[in-house]
Design a protein around this motif. Structure first.
Motif, PDB file in Angstrom:
ATOM      1  N   ASN A 152      -2.402 -23.140  97.587  1.00  0.00           N
ATOM      2  CA  ASN A 152      -1.041 -23.280  97.078  1.00  0.00           C
ATOM      3  C   ASN A 152      -0.092 -22.959  98.219  1.00  0.00           C
ATOM      4  N   ALA A 153       0.992 -23.723  98.323  1.00  0.00           N
ATOM      5  CA  ALA A 153       1.986 -23.462  99.361  1.00  0.00           C
ATOM      6  C   ALA A 153       3.384 -23.673  98.797  1.00  0.00           C
ATOM      7  N   ARG A 154       4.296 -22.826  99.213  1.00  0.00           N
ATOM      8  CA  ARG A 154       5.709 -22.952  98.852  1.00  0.00           C
ATOM      9  C   ARG A 154       6.502 -22.988 100.166  1.00  0.00           C
ATOM     10  N   PRO A 155       6.608 -24.203 100.767  1.00  0.00           N
ATOM     11  CA  PRO A 155       7.297 -24.294 102.058  1.00  0.00           C
ATOM     12  C   PRO A 155       8.797 -24.007 101.965  1.00  0.00           C
ATOM     13  N   CYS A 156       9.396 -24.281 100.809  1.00  0.00           N
ATOM     14  CA  CYS A 156      10.789 -23.920 100.563  1.00  0.00           C
ATOM     15  C   CYS A 156      10.947 -23.614  99.072  1.00  0.00           C
ATOM     16  N   GLU A 157      12.078 -23.102  98.695  1.00  0.00           N
ATOM     17  CA  GLU A 157      12.261 -22.586  97.336  1.00  0.00           C
ATOM     18  C   GLU A 157      12.011 -23.619  96.242  1.00  0.00           C
ATOM     19  N   LYS A 158      12.352 -24.876  96.444  1.00  0.00           N
ATOM     20  CA  LYS A 158      12.227 -25.888  95.394  1.00  0.00           C
ATOM     21  C   LYS A 158      11.004 -26.777  95.543  1.00  0.00           C
ATOM     22  N   THR A 159      10.088 -26.423  96.438  1.00  0.00           N
ATOM     23  CA  THR A 159       8.905 -27.240  96.660  1.00  0.00           C
ATOM     24  C   THR A 159       7.657 -26.370  96.530  1.00  0.00           C
ATOM     25  N   PHE A 160       6.738 -26.846  95.692  1.00  0.00           N
ATOM     26  CA  PHE A 160       5.460 -26.155  95.506  1.00  0.00           C
ATOM     27  C   PHE A 160       4.342 -27.188  95.660  1.00  0.00           C
ATOM     28  N   LEU A 161       3.403 -26.923  96.552  1.00  0.00           N
ATOM     29  CA  LEU A 161       2.286 -27.827  96.790  1.00  0.00           C
ATOM     30  C   LEU A 161       1.001 -27.138  96.369  1.00  0.00           C
ATOM     31  N   ALA A 162       0.102 -27.907  95.730  1.00  0.00           N
ATOM     32  CA  ALA A 162      -1.175 -27.354  95.294  1.00  0.00           C
ATOM     33  C   ALA A 162      -2.266 -28.380  95.535  1.00  0.00           C
ATOM     34  N   VAL A 163      -3.398 -27.900  96.061  1.00  0.00           N
ATOM     35  CA  VAL A 163      -4.573 -28.732  96.273  1.00  0.00           C
ATOM     36  C   VAL A 163      -5.761 -27.941  95.756  1.00  0.00           C
ATOM     37  N   ALA A 164      -6.659 -28.621  95.024  1.00  0.00           N
ATOM     38  CA  ALA A 164      -7.841 -27.932  94.481  1.00  0.00           C
ATOM     39  C   ALA A 164      -9.050 -28.843  94.582  1.00  0.00           C
ATOM     40  N   TYR A 165     -10.207 -28.239  94.733  1.00  0.00           N
ATOM     41  CA  TYR A 165     -11.469 -28.964  94.781  1.00  0.00           C
ATOM     42  C   TYR A 165     -12.512 -28.161  94.014  1.00  0.00           C
ATOM     43  N   THR A 166     -13.274 -28.832  93.145  1.00  0.00           N
ATOM     44  CA  THR A 166     -14.349 -28.178  92.404  1.00  0.00           C
ATOM     45  C   THR A 166     -15.632 -28.903  92.692  1.00  0.00           C
TER      46      THR A 166
END
Length: 166
Positions: A152-166
């Motif tokens: 999970n990454a929050r590069p700026c206040e209004k942007t949230f990025l998520a990557v997942a692998y199972t």
């Protein structure tokens, strides 16, 4: 063109009465735990008690959280799985036991989180669809196990990025 439709299935019903209790405990700034208990009383498949326990520990010097859970499950077949043209009125309820253990590591003042978990589940009378017979059936025993990875990454206040692998 899209309806109304009449059904060819006779009317069926099922009732489940349930009670759930959960307690979340913060023992200190680092250690958290929760425990949940559930009672289900299904009118066709009887009563079952299931539970889940979880704990996590924050290692401040490493900026990392260690976590784990253990629990049980109960799932009665749905009305569709029992009575549809694909259904099987001889289905049993599914029961399961599972656990997982994992780590979460925080970077850049918690703007980036990397996590990894290992999970293991055992099923008894697992409800599955049989593509050979086109009906639902019980699998006597089954297990699932594997790893889950995420970022999970929050590069700026209004942007949230998520990557997942199972």
């Amino acid at each position: 063109m899209w309806g109304p439709f009449s059904t060819t299935f006779k009317e069926q019903s099922a009732r489940t009465n349930s009670f759930f209790a959960q307690d979340q405990i913060e023992l200190n700034d680092a250690l958290n735990a929760s425990f949940g208990l559930r009672w289900d009383d299904h009118d066709m498949f009887g009563s079952e008690v299931t539970y889940r326990a979880a704990a996590s520990f924050f290692v401040e010097d490493a900026d990392m959280r260690i976590k784990g859970t253990y629990g049980t499950g109960f799932k009665a077949p749905s009305l569709f799985q029992l009575y549809s043209s694909y259904g099987n009125e001889d289905l049993d309820a599914e029961k399961s036991t599972g656990w997982d253990i994992g780590l979460e590591k925080y970077f850049l003042e918690d703007k980036v989180t990397l996590g990894a978990s290992y999970f293991f589940n055992e099923f008894e009378d697992m409800i599955d669809y049989n593509f050979m017979t086109y009906t639902y059936t019980n699998v006597a025993e089954a297990e699932t196990k594997g790893f889950e990875l995420f970022m999970n990454a929050r590069p700026c206040e209004k942007t949230f990025l998520a990557v997942a692998y199972t």
